[in-house]
Design an enzyme around this catalytic site. Structure first.
Site, PDB file in Angstrom:
ATOM      1  N   HIS A 231     -12.938  -3.338  -2.739  1.00 48.21           N
ATOM      2  CA  HIS A 231     -11.729  -2.930  -1.476  1.00 48.21           C
ATOM      3  C   HIS A 231     -12.649  -3.509  -0.020  1.00 48.21           C
ATOM      4  O   HIS A 231     -12.479  -3.041   0.669  1.00 48.21           O
ATOM      5  CB  HIS A 231     -12.163  -1.407  -0.910  1.00 48.21           C
TER       6      HIS A 231
ATOM      7  N   LYS B  15      -7.301  -1.990  -9.870  1.00 51.43           N
ATOM      8  CA  LYS B  15      -7.770  -2.186  -8.546  1.00 51.43           C
ATOM      9  C   LYS B  15      -8.906  -1.622  -8.570  1.00 51.43           C
ATOM     10  O   LYS B  15      -9.050  -0.543  -7.554  1.00 51.43           O
ATOM     11  CB  LYS B  15      -6.888  -2.928  -7.549  1.00 51.43           C
TER      12      LYS B  15
ATOM     13  N   THR C 289      -5.501   2.041  -7.402  1.00 52.97           N
ATOM     14  CA  THR C 289      -6.475   1.632  -6.571  1.00 52.97           C
ATOM     15  C   THR C 289      -7.677   2.883  -7.690  1.00 52.97           C
ATOM     16  O   THR C 289      -6.753   3.953  -7.201  1.00 52.97           O
ATOM     17  CB  THR C 289      -6.717   1.450  -5.466  1.00 52.97           C
TER      18      THR C 289
ATOM     19  N   SER D 162       0.941  -1.097  -0.119  1.00 53.04           N
ATOM     20  CA  SER D 162       0.447   0.198  -0.329  1.00 53.04           C
ATOM     21  C   SER D 162       1.150   1.296  -0.012  1.00 53.04           C
ATOM     22  O   SER D 162       1.774   1.416   0.255  1.00 53.04           O
ATOM     23  CB  SER D 162      -0.807  -0.141   1.469  1.00 53.04           C
TER      24      SER D 162
ATOM     25  N   TYR E 244      -2.093   5.871  -4.740  1.00 56.90           N
ATOM     26  CA  TYR E 244      -3.809   6.466  -4.825  1.00 56.90           C
ATOM     27  C   TYR E 244      -2.862   7.669  -5.474  1.00 56.90           C
ATOM     28  O   TYR E 244      -1.400   8.198  -5.161  1.00 56.90           O
ATOM     29  CB  TYR E 244      -3.880   6.991  -3.582  1.00 56.90           C
TER      30      TYR E 244
HETATM   31  C1  LIG Z   1      -7.208  -2.311   6.813  1.00 54.64           C
HETATM   32  C2  LIG Z   1      -6.768  -2.317   5.077  1.00 54.64           C
HETATM   33  C3  LIG Z   1      -7.079  -1.608   4.594  1.00 54.64           C
HETATM   34  C4  LIG Z   1      -6.523  -1.516   2.868  1.00 54.64           C
HETATM   35  N1  LIG Z   1      -5.437  -0.418   2.523  1.00 54.64           N
HETATM   36  C5  LIG Z   1      -5.826  -0.143   1.627  1.00 54.64           C
HETATM   37  C6  LIG Z   1      -5.501   0.500   0.495  1.00 54.64           C
HETATM   38  O1  LIG Z   1      -4.020   0.783   1.227  1.00 54.64           O
HETATM   39  N2  LIG Z   1      -4.951   0.117  -0.800  1.00 54.64           N
HETATM   40  C7  LIG Z   1      -5.793  -0.720  -1.600  1.00 54.64           C
HETATM   41  O2  LIG Z   1      -5.878  -0.325  -2.678  1.00 54.64           O
HETATM   42  N3  LIG Z   1      -6.583  -1.383  -0.734  1.00 54.64           N
HETATM   43  C8  LIG Z   1      -6.249  -1.199   0.611  1.00 54.64           C
HETATM   44  N4  LIG Z   1      -7.450  -2.397   0.959  1.00 54.64           N
HETATM   45  C9  LIG Z   1      -8.659  -3.216   0.081  1.00 54.64           C
HETATM   46  C10 LIG Z   1      -7.142  -4.428   0.236  1.00 54.64           C
HETATM   47  O3  LIG Z   1      -6.534  -4.135  -0.784  1.00 54.64           O
HETATM   48  C11 LIG Z   1      -8.695  -5.861  -0.360  1.00 54.64           C
HETATM   49  O4  LIG Z   1      -9.499  -4.897  -1.354  1.00 54.64           O
HETATM   50  C12 LIG Z   1      -9.724  -5.917   0.661  1.00 54.64           C
HETATM   51  O5  LIG Z   1      -9.611  -6.064   1.316  1.00 54.64           O
HETATM   52  C13 LIG Z   1      -9.922  -7.613   0.365  1.00 54.64           C
HETATM   53  O6  LIG Z   1     -10.976  -8.520   0.629  1.00 54.64           O
HETATM   54  P1  LIG Z   1     -10.721  -8.999   2.464  1.00 54.64           P
HETATM   55  O7  LIG Z   1      -9.839  -8.107   3.173  1.00 54.64           O
HETATM   56  O8  LIG Z   1     -11.797 -10.011   2.554  1.00 54.64           O
HETATM   57  O9  LIG Z   1      -9.359 -10.021   1.457  1.00 54.64           O
HETATM   58  C14 LIG Z   1      -7.263  -2.719   2.392  1.00 54.64           C
HETATM   59  C15 LIG Z   1      -8.395  -2.952   3.481  1.00 54.64           C
HETATM   60  C16 LIG Z   1      -8.197  -3.599   4.530  1.00 54.64           C
HETATM   61  C17 LIG Z   1      -9.164  -3.832   5.292  1.00 54.64           C
HETATM   62  C1  LIG Z   2      -6.755   6.746   4.480  1.00 55.58           C
HETATM   63  C2  LIG Z   2      -6.011   5.074   3.761  1.00 55.58           C
HETATM   64  C3  LIG Z   2      -6.305   4.504   2.792  1.00 55.58           C
HETATM   65  C4  LIG Z   2      -6.753   3.448   3.230  1.00 55.58           C
HETATM   66  C5  LIG Z   2      -7.592   2.588   2.337  1.00 55.58           C
HETATM   67  O1  LIG Z   2      -7.621   2.102   1.473  1.00 55.58           O
HETATM   68  C6  LIG Z   2      -8.202   1.896   3.777  1.00 55.58           C
HETATM   69  O2  LIG Z   2      -8.543   1.873   5.084  1.00 55.58           O
HETATM   70  O3  LIG Z   2      -9.128   0.947   2.943  1.00 55.58           O
END
Ligand SMILES: Cc1cc2nc3c(=O)[nH]c(=O)nc-3n(C[C@H](O)[C@H](O)[C@H](O)COP(=O)(O)O)c2cc1C
Ligand SMILES: CCCCC(=O)C(=O)O
Length: 378
Positions: A258, A234, A161, A110, A135
């Site tokens: 997401h 994504k 993303t 990330s 981002y």
């Molecule tokens: C705590 C957390 C932080 C995340 N941060 C990002 C991020 O910084 N960038 C991003 O593209 N997706 C982010 N995601 C989404 C994940 O990449 C992913 O699409 C999603 O959580 C997948 O589902 P799962 O948690 O059920 O495996 C985040 C998800 C979680 C749970």
């Molecule tokens: C502000 C950071 C965003 C991270 C993210 O993508 C998430 O928390 O789902």
């Protein structure tokens, strides 16, 4: 280290993580947007697909090896990008990187990591591909500098993303008034006045700096003008956007909502996958994430045409449980379940896993275009 009492599946690992994490951090990792329909549906939708196993096919030797973007990987199970790994464990993304590299697949880092991208990739042993999640900021040179650094450090792809022009409203975080502890830093922005993640800077930083005017035209073409790295988009859920990704020269798409953290009510990733795969027509690679908690989930996604499958929360739960060892455990539990599923379903290689191995639910929902013509059935 004693592993006799390790959790035996991802659901058990989740329960342990919930019990050891502070409630604010747990809430941030766990939460989906609003009523969490999409977050929950990501998981429950998998149960609607049934496996169609074949017998007596010599299961004495199986392999999960495959290729992603033309490069060999030990398994099509990778780590999705997540912000703030240090909320789970002090070793943060370095621990995840060690786990991912011993697992031997793909780690997507990330932009909002709490360890710099250079240190994260340096922790790998060459077994794993690292992709950098982006981002895009209104100040494009901030994003450009991350791209340059990712190229230099050896990242193999950029993951843009696209489902977050603004962050979804996660009520748990709102109620908890969650803000990450001030000793955590968004280390990819050290030069850029990064006083720590804490206070209001986190959510508002996202809104204030992100480029909400991003579009296929001004975003993808701009990235292509500054880098030769393959671009993976994504957050795609429709065949229309898959066609646009092809038209704009992307190398792949990740079918994702997401983790249900953005648009609540959006369809589950596994339900969106077939239309994206059909629209991709083998011109670009299709990956997916969202709700994968079992080896059978990975198998179903592969059968429906995903080239690789990513997990986010399970890895964070592993980190919270025991740092790098816990994150490795999360990946290995899923890997072992995938291997078991393959053998019980009668497949010895990833290539053999095709749609003949699943029953898909059909005709539950239909979607029309503006002209009223039927464009998709789920
Ligand atoms: C705590 C957390 C932080 C995340 N941060 C990002 C991020 O910084 N960038 C991003 O593209 N997706 C982010 N995601 C989404 C994940 O990449 C992913 O699409 C999603 O959580 C997948 O589902 P799962 O948690 O059920 O495996 C985040 C998800 C979680 C749970
Ligand atoms: C502000 C950071 C965003 C991270 C993210 O993508 C998430 O928390 O789902």
């Amino acid at each position: 280290m004693d592993s006799a009492n390790d959790p035996v599946c991802i659901k058990d690992l989740e329960a342990i993580a919930r019990s050891v994490m502070p409630s604010g951090a747990w809430g941030y990792y766990d939460s989906g947007a609003n009523d969490e329909q999409t977050k929950n549906n990501n998981m429950s939708a998998f149960d609607e697909y049934r496996l169609h196993p074949r017998m007596l096919r010599d299961m004495s030797k199986i392999s999960t090896e495959t290729t992603v973007l033309g490069q060999r990987v030990r398994t099509p199970l990778g780590v999705a990008p997540c912000a703030l790994h240090k909320l789970a464990h002090a070793d943060g993304e370095l621990a995840t990187s060690r786990a991912a590299s011993s697992h031997g697949s793909i780690m997507i880092l990330s932009t909002y990591s709490t360890t710099s991208l250079e240190r994260v990739i340096a922790e790998g042993d060459g077994n794993t591909q690292y992709w950098m999640q982006l981002y895009v900021y209104r100040e494009r040179q901030v994003s450009e500098s991350i791209v340059r650094r990712a190229e230099k450090a050896g990242f193999k792809a950029l993951v843009l993303t696209v489902d977050a022009p603004v962050l979804g409203r996660r009520l748990v975080d709102v109620r908890n008034k969650f803000s990450p502890p001030s000793h955590l830093h968004l280390e990819n922005f050290v030069q850029a006045n990064n006083a720590g993640v804490g206070s209001e800077t986190f959510g508002t930083q996202f809104g204030a700096n992100g480029d909400q005017s991003l579009s296929w035209e001004n975003g993808i073409a701009w990235l292509q003008s500054i880098t030769k790295l393959p671009i993976i988009v994504k957050g795609i859920l429709t065949k229309e956007d898959t066609e646009l990704a092809i038209k704009h020269g992307c190398a792949g798409v990740i079918v994702s909502n997401h983790g249900g953290r953005q648009l609540d009510g959006a369809l589950a990733s596994i339900d969106a996958l077939p239309q994206v795969v059909a629209a991709a027509r083998d011109k670009i690679e299709v990956y997916m994430d969202g709700g994968v908690r079992r080896g059978t989930d990975i198998f179903k996604a592969l059968a429906l045409g995903a080239r690789a499958v990513f997990v986010a929360r399970p890895v964070l739960w592993g980190l919270a449980y025991k740092g790098d060892r816990g994150a490795r455990l999360a990946l290995e539990l899923l890997q072992k379940e995938l291997e078991l599923t393959m053998m019980l379903a009668g497949t010895t290689s990833i290539e053999q896993i095709d749609k003949s191995f699943v029953y898909q639910p059909v005709n539950r929902w239909v979607r029309y275009n503006k002209q009223g013509e039927l464009v998709a059935k789920l």
